[in-house]
Design a protein around this motif. Structure first.
Motif, PDB file in Angstrom:
ATOM      1  N   ASN A 177       8.325  -1.622  -2.817  1.00  0.00           N
ATOM      2  CA  ASN A 177       8.625  -0.213  -1.661  1.00  0.00           C
ATOM      3  C   ASN A 177       9.949  -0.240  -2.925  1.00  0.00           C
ATOM      4  N   LYS A 180       8.001   0.660  -5.911  1.00  0.00           N
ATOM      5  CA  LYS A 180       7.228   1.592  -5.726  1.00  0.00           C
ATOM      6  C   LYS A 180       7.838   3.465  -5.891  1.00  0.00           C
ATOM      7  N   GLN A 184       6.947   6.368  -9.327  1.00  0.00           N
ATOM      8  CA  GLN A 184       7.120   7.614  -8.455  1.00  0.00           C
ATOM      9  C   GLN A 184       8.155   8.205  -9.773  1.00  0.00           C
ATOM     10  N   GLY A 197      -2.982  -5.414  -4.300  1.00  0.00           N
ATOM     11  CA  GLY A 197      -2.485  -3.677  -2.979  1.00  0.00           C
ATOM     12  C   GLY A 197      -2.245  -3.011  -4.002  1.00  0.00           C
ATOM     13  N   PHE A 198      -0.692  -3.762  -4.219  1.00  0.00           N
ATOM     14  CA  PHE A 198       0.106  -2.582  -5.383  1.00  0.00           C
ATOM     15  C   PHE A 198      -0.382  -1.964  -6.259  1.00  0.00           C
ATOM     16  N   ARG A 200      -3.001  -1.151  -7.188  1.00  0.00           N
ATOM     17  CA  ARG A 200      -4.802  -0.390  -6.736  1.00  0.00           C
ATOM     18  C   ARG A 200      -3.029   0.696  -6.558  1.00  0.00           C
ATOM     19  N   GLU A 201      -3.062   0.455  -5.957  1.00  0.00           N
ATOM     20  CA  GLU A 201      -2.667   2.046  -5.193  1.00  0.00           C
ATOM     21  C   GLU A 201      -1.073   2.576  -6.373  1.00  0.00           C
ATOM     22  N   VAL A 202      -0.470   2.006  -6.839  1.00  0.00           N
ATOM     23  CA  VAL A 202       0.561   2.121  -7.556  1.00  0.00           C
ATOM     24  C   VAL A 202      -0.062   2.153  -9.183  1.00  0.00           C
ATOM     25  N   LYS A 221      -9.313   1.264  -9.774  1.00  0.00           N
ATOM     26  CA  LYS A 221      -9.962   2.305  -9.658  1.00  0.00           C
ATOM     27  C   LYS A 221     -11.724   1.501 -10.605  1.00  0.00           C
TER      28      LYS A 221
END
Ligand code: ADP
Ligand code: MG
Length: 240
Positions: A177, A180, A184, A197-198, A200-202, A221
């Motif tokens: 977090n 992340k 951002q 997961g990280f 892929r997401e971040v 993606k």
């Protein structure tokens, strides 16, 4: 911000990186993934010259850091690095861990360094830990201190080498977090991670290394949904 061109690294007879070329733009978050021994750490370490490339070039902010004339200590000041094993100074408090380099290397006054350190500790959720010593912190707290300590030098680029791999599972998220939030905020980041997961997401982009070669490079993606090589497909089948 970073350009890597035809990079090779050998340890003795072993070729660990083979003709890697890539770039990382300012503000971009890049995840480096691949099997154990594929050269991920070595690639990261070539970017701040903890390892000297055998051949090829690395530019950081248009400066050729592989040129022997470059002042590498100065370049390194702009690059924060976070490792799997935190490497905090055990004899210093949390606050002192954060103020040490800014005072010593950048000549900041204690007052300014402490003020910035407190802001950073608040940012990573550890405001109340400034007088604690590293040994009295959990793994997740130690890693958050390590991230704050790197940020205290006001780097333009952050390198992470498996920052959550040594943590108990319940502490992984608090560190991710923080990373992340940092992503951002616009920080340029290169992250070696097994946290798919990280990634892929971040991440804006994923680099897949295998056997010292950069086999795939694309958006999360593209990479996770449509890996092009069998090696990447095999890898993803094992880790997802
Ligand atoms: P990864 O981080 O992907 O697990 P590394 O970059 O740590 O991979 O290592 C890639 C290969 O280089 C491995 O085979 C490793 O044994 C070898 N290697 C790494 N560092 C050294 C070193 N200092 N001396 C000799 N071999 C090394
Ligand atoms: Mg490694």
């Amino acid at each position: 911000m970073i350009k890597v061109e035809n990079l090779y690294k050998q340890f003795g007879e072993t070729e660990v990186l083979k003709n890697i070329s890539t770039r990382i733009e300012g503000g971009e978050v890049v995840s480096i993934i691949g099997p154990s021994g594929s050269g991920k750490s070595t690639l990261l370490r070539c970017i701040n010259l903890l390892e000297v490339p055998t051949r090829g070039k690395v530019w950081v902010n248009n400066e050729d850091i592989t040129d022997p004339k470059t002042n590498i200590m100065k370049v390194r000041q702009k690059i924060g690095m976070v490792f799997q094993h935190f490497y905090l100074f055990p004899h210093l408090t949390v606050l002192e861990n954060l103020t040490y380099a800014p005072m010593k290397v950048k000549g900041e006054t204690r007052e300014l360094a402490e003020q910035k350190a407190r802001e950073l500790l608040a940012r990573v959720g550890l405001k109340e830990k400034e007088t604690a010593f590293p040994n009295n912190l959990s793994g997740g707290q130690k890693q958050r201190v390590a991230i704050a300590r790197a940020l205290a030098m006001e780097p333009e680029l952050m390198l992470f080498d498996e920052p959550t791999s040594a943590l108990d599972p319940e502490m992984v998220k608090e560190v991710l977090n923080v990373m992340k939030d940092l992503a951002q905020s616009g920080m340029t980041m290169a992250i070696v991670t097994h946290e798919m997961g990280f990634a892929r997401e971040v991440a804006d982009r994923v680099l897949f290394l295998d056997g010292g070669q950069l086999l795939e490079e694309g958006t999360p993606k593209e990479f996770f949904n449509n890996p092009r090589t069998n090696r990447a497909k095999d890898f993803l089948e094992k880790v997802l």
